[in-house]
Scaffold this motif. Structure first.
Motif, short mmCIF file in Angstrom:
data_model
loop_
_atom_site.label_atom_id
_atom_site.label_comp_id
_atom_site.label_asym_id
_atom_site.label_seq_id
_atom_site.Cartn_x
_atom_site.Cartn_y
_atom_site.Cartn_z
N ASN A 269 0.19 -12.75 13.26
CA ASN A 269 -0.30 -13.57 12.22
C ASN A 269 -1.21 -12.19 11.42
O ASN A 269 -1.54 -12.19 10.29
N LEU A 270 -1.86 -10.88 11.82
CA LEU A 270 -2.38 -9.81 11.50
C LEU A 270 -3.91 -10.02 10.17
O LEU A 270 -4.23 -9.91 9.89
N THR A 271 -4.38 -11.58 10.57
CA THR A 271 -5.73 -12.23 10.28
C THR A 271 -6.75 -11.47 11.23
O THR A 271 -7.78 -11.93 10.69
N ASP A 272 -5.62 -12.19 12.63
CA ASP A 272 -7.43 -12.51 13.01
C ASP A 272 -7.43 -10.69 14.87
O ASP A 272 -6.42 -10.29 14.76
N LEU A 273 -8.43 -9.95 13.90
CA LEU A 273 -9.20 -8.53 15.08
C LEU A 273 -9.56 -9.49 17.13
O LEU A 273 -10.54 -10.06 16.55
N ARG A 283 -14.13 -12.06 17.83
CA ARG A 283 -12.90 -12.22 17.18
C ARG A 283 -13.19 -12.08 15.44
O ARG A 283 -14.31 -12.35 14.91
N ILE A 284 -12.68 -10.93 14.86
CA ILE A 284 -13.35 -10.58 13.11
C ILE A 284 -11.55 -11.27 12.51
O ILE A 284 -10.59 -10.63 12.84
N ASN A 285 -11.97 -11.88 11.18
CA ASN A 285 -11.01 -12.98 10.33
C ASN A 285 -11.63 -12.46 9.14
O ASN A 285 -12.50 -12.42 8.86
N GLY A 286 -10.31 -12.90 8.40
CA GLY A 286 -11.16 -13.13 6.60
C GLY A 286 -11.05 -12.00 5.92
O GLY A 286 -11.63 -11.77 5.04
N ILE A 287 -10.31 -10.91 6.44
CA ILE A 287 -10.41 -9.38 5.73
C ILE A 287 -9.37 -8.93 5.41
O ILE A 287 -8.59 -8.11 5.47
N LEU A 302 -11.00 0.35 9.76
CA LEU A 302 -10.28 -0.94 9.64
C LEU A 302 -9.02 -1.11 8.84
O LEU A 302 -9.99 -1.59 7.27
N CYS A 303 -8.14 -1.04 8.57
CA CYS A 303 -7.28 -0.67 7.30
C CYS A 303 -6.13 -2.16 7.28
O CYS A 303 -5.85 -2.56 8.21
N THR A 304 -6.85 -3.01 6.20
CA THR A 304 -6.39 -4.32 6.16
C THR A 304 -5.89 -4.46 4.69
O THR A 304 -5.62 -2.93 4.03
N SER A 305 -4.92 -5.26 4.19
CA SER A 305 -4.55 -5.50 3.15
C SER A 305 -5.03 -6.00 1.69
O SER A 305 -4.88 -5.79 0.26
N SER A 306 -6.35 -5.94 2.18
CA SER A 306 -7.44 -6.61 1.05
C SER A 306 -8.30 -5.35 0.72
O SER A 306 -9.36 -5.06 -0.23
#
Length: 782
Positions: A269-273, A283-287, A302-306
């Motif tokens: 889902n690309l939202t949970d690490l 778990r890390i999410n929300g980034i 960590l490279c993310t869409s935000s």
């Protein structure tokens, strides 16, 4: 219940099966079996105290051992058995086979060895007394592998012993009483309570671990090195003759990164690490949507869409606000530069992660990979590779250009550095980038000896992911395995001594149809295929036997019989049903002769090649009916209908995933002719024909005589009639002739009369003419 399953070393395709109720030898053929009992339940209770503890085979004998020194020795040559009574010592004993002797070890450390008729106490000091091994396995060169009571694993040679730390780490001192050991092909197989371990003596490391929720009892190995395992809910088959170890992708991860002892997983889902450390998950999410994880020294990005984040102690801290794809680093004049690649900018940071400058770059929607090489940043988009040349101080971009490729590209590129050289691949090929020649690209995969190309000049295999194992070996895989064609598989590209690349599919023939999300290299030097359903670890150094011999079996031969259903008294129904005349696991001799009414036969077959056995292919031939072997097919059943009388031999062979062909299994049978085509029927037909011929000949003779007589009579009558007709005709001819004669005379007379008249008239005319001439003469004279 059975707690022991062992291979019978004295007979092929035969195993020892032991348990509470009975023990004996089980013969397996195809998917069937036949059990020959040697020890009955009453003997198990009387001799073993109700529990079979161990089984050994030495010197042509099989020795069944109970908990307290009770034993039954079965001699295979005489097929006789001998009992050794249970010891009065009610200790529970462990048994070892050492130097071809059976050694019993009591709980208090006493040692006994088995003679022909009894147990003898061992009084001499021994390492057995010192270490009290719970399990022992004799290796080659008189070396011994053993596990101690407190859960330590050792290999002992003539001089000393060394602990096998990797195995010791798996052992639990509380649960090591149910360990089973075996050796085959220089590998030690270890069964624990809930797991199977394979340890390589050659490579001195663990090759394979598989855990079970079930309680494991015993196991055996087949010729191919695969494991057959008995558990509390059935028998399991584990294929170990493979360089792969698969586990379920239970967390549905897309990408995986290794960070020392930590495993960093990005979910689909690309939202949970998911960070896994010491088997604990965090778990890390929300980034935002996660794109990649990068580590440099003690920094983890960590490279993310935000934006771009730093990971510290399980917490995240944002250092850059724009969505990013990668963080790159280089050292310039003892200074550090970090470069954050986003879809429209290149952010340049210093060693303290402070932003020095943002450079605009050509906007793109997606970047598959990027790399920093010799002060150049190369990054890939969907169909391009862009090169950004940096200034000498690394603080700005001085050149921006697109790399050219010698052929059409397809899907995203992936960049990597191997042995200080740049490599890049996409679905259509693998290329090398020559930095010394203005980053010119050259295709490595232009000529692969045994790969075919389509009409566009592209290979039938895609190179979506690629890793250079060494200078002469490339591991590559398509994203969609077995899509479009069944050969779209992972493969090894291997370079020969002449510098020519060749594709090797063999290790990957196990792969089922799947979608590869990522291909990574783990700290053990193995490669992990991350698919939607599984994470498959590939060990490129694992030697796999692909050219082993195996057999085909005819499992069943069925005929059609009439089945009567009389349950309904008002109407009795009949139908055709299959009835077995031969099964591979029974010892009945199959009938060689079948009545003609059973001329429809169905054959089912199998093989004992267990490597991806669902993809085994079979070819068959019915000698007497088929001229050649059939085409290869996965079908394991063949029906022949309405066969004529005669002798036939059905034969079948198997081809496994490696292309090896098995031995041929055969079944010969004869279909008897129907009664009207039997020899006695033909004899009857002949006799009847003879009688008919004789009778017909006599009757025909009489008939011909009557016919001739009647014919003669008819001819006589015809002759008389014809004679009379001739006589009548003759008389008629005579009368006619006479009439003709008379008519001729009349005609002659009439003609003569007319001639006289004509002559007289002519004479008269002449006389007159003479007179006229004379008169004229006279007148002329005057």
């Amino acid at each position: 219940m059975y707690n022991i399953l062992r291979k019978n070393i004295y007979k092929d395709d035969n195993f020892i099966l032991g348990g509470i109720f009975s023990s004996g030898f089980i013969e397996i053929k195809g998917n069937g079996f036949h059990l020959t009992k040697v020890i009955k339940e009453a003997e198990t209770k009387r001799v073993f105290g109700g529990h079979l503890q161990e089984v050994f085979q030495i010197n042509g004998k099989t020795i069944f051992l109970g908990r307290s020194l009770g034993a039954i020795i079965y001699d295979h040559s005489t097929k006789q058995k001998k009992e050794i009574k249970d010891s009065e010592n009610k200790s529970i004993f462990k048994y070892h086979l050492l130097n071809n002797k059976v050694i019993a070890q009591s709980e208090n450390g006493q040692l006994f060895y088995l003679t022909k008729n009894d147990w003898k106490l061992i009084k001499k000091p021994s390492f057995l007394k010192k270490y009290l091994p719970s399990q022992l396995l004799q290796l080659q060169d008189e070396n011994i592998f053993f596990i101690t009571k407190n859960g330590k694993a050792f290999i002992r040679n003539k001089e000393d012993q060394k602990e096998v730390i990797s195995i010791s780490a798996l052992l639990n001192a509380k649960d090591n009483q149910n360990i089973k050991l075996k050796i085959q092909d220089n590998n030690i197989f270890i069964k624990l309570n809930h797991s199977i371990v394979v340890y390589s003596l050659k490579h001195k490391r663990i090759l394979f671990i598989k855990e079970f929720e079930q309680s494991l009892y015993d196991f055996t190995l087949d010729k191919q090195g695969n494991i057959w395992l008995s558990t509390n809910d059935g028998v399991y088959f584990i294929e170990t003759n493979t360089p792969f170890y698969a586990q379920t992708n239970k967390n549905k991860i897309k990408s995986r990164f290794y960070d020392n002892e930590r495993i960093i997983d990005i979910k689909l889902n690309l939202t949970d690490l998911i960070i896994t450390e010491n088997r604990q998950e965090r778990r890390i999410n929300g980034i935002g949507k996660l794109r990649t994880f990068v580590t440099y020294d003690n920094l983890r990005f960590l490279c993310t869409s935000s934006g771009t984040y730093i990971l510290k102690n399980g917490l995240v801290e944002k250092i850059y606000d724009k969505g990013s794809y990668n963080v790159l680093r280089q050292k310039i004049n003892n200074d550090i530069r970090y470069y954050i690649l986003s879809n429209s900018n290149l952010a340049i940071l210093n060693a303290q992660l402070n932003l020095l400058k943002e450079e605009e770059i050509e906007r793109f929607k997606y970047s598959q990979s990027s790399i920093l090489y010799q002060n150049n940043i190369l990054y890939s988009t969907i169909r391009k590779v862009i090169r950004l040349t940096l200034s000498a101080d690394g603080k700005r971009i001085i050149k921006n250009e697109q790399l050219g490729f010698p052929k059409e590209t397809f899907l995203a590129f992936r960049l990597q550095e191997f042995n200080n050289n740049l490599k890049v691949n996409n679905a259509y090929g693998i290329f090398e980038i020559d930095a010394s020649n203005n980053f010119k690209t050259q295709e490595i995969t232009e000529h692969i000896k045994n790969l075919t190309k389509d009409s566009s000049g592209n290979y039938d295999v895609y190179f979506s992911f690629a890793h250079f194992i060494d200078n002469n070996t490339i591991l590559t895989t398509p994203a969609y395995i077995r899509s479009n064609n069944d050969q779209n598989l992972p493969l090894l590209l291997q370079k020969n001594k002449q510098g020519q690349w060749r594709a090797n599919y063999t290790p990957f023939m196990h792969f089922e149809k799947s979608f590869v999300l990522d291909l990574i290299k783990n700290p053990k030097g193995n490669y992990e295929f991350i698919t939607k359903d599984y994470i498959i670890e590939y060990n490129p150094t694992r030697e796999v036997n692909t050219d082993y011999a195996f057999k085909s079996y005819i499992r069943d031969v069925l005929i059609k019989t009439i089945k009567t259903d009389a349950t309904d008294k008002k109407q009795i129904r009949t139908s055709l049903a299959d009835s077995s005349i031969y099964t591979s696991h029974t010892h009945n001799k199959s009938p060689t002769e079948l009545n003609y009414q059973y001329n429809t036969l169905t054959f089912t077959y199998a093989s004992d090649s267990w490597a991806a056995y669902k993809r085994n292919e079979y070819s068959y031939q019915l000698i007497g009916q088929d001229d050649t072997w059939s085409n290869w097919s996965k079908e394991q059943k063949k029906e022949y209908t309405n066969l004529r009388e005669g002798t036939y031999t059905f034969r079948v062979r198997c081809r496994n995933i490696y292309g090896t062909i098995s031995s041929v299994a055969t079944y010969t049978f004869t279909i008897l002719p129907p009664w009207y085509r039997t020899w006695w029927a033909y004899l009857t037909y002949s006799l009847i024909a003879i009688f008919l011929l004789l009778g017909g000949s006599i009757g025909y003779g009489r008939y011909r005589t009557r016919q001739i007589r009647r014919r003669n009579q008819e001819l006589e009558r015809v002759v008389e009639e014809r004679t009379e007709e001739i006589r009548t005709q003759q008389e008629e001819l005579k009368t006619t002739n006479e009439e003709l004669v008379r008519a001729n005379q009349r005609i002659q007379e009439e003609r003569d009369e007319k001639v006289k008249i004509y002559l007289q008239e002519a004479t008269d005319a002449t006389a007159k003419l003479q007179e006229i001439r004379q008169i004229l003469s006279k007148e002329g004279a005057e």
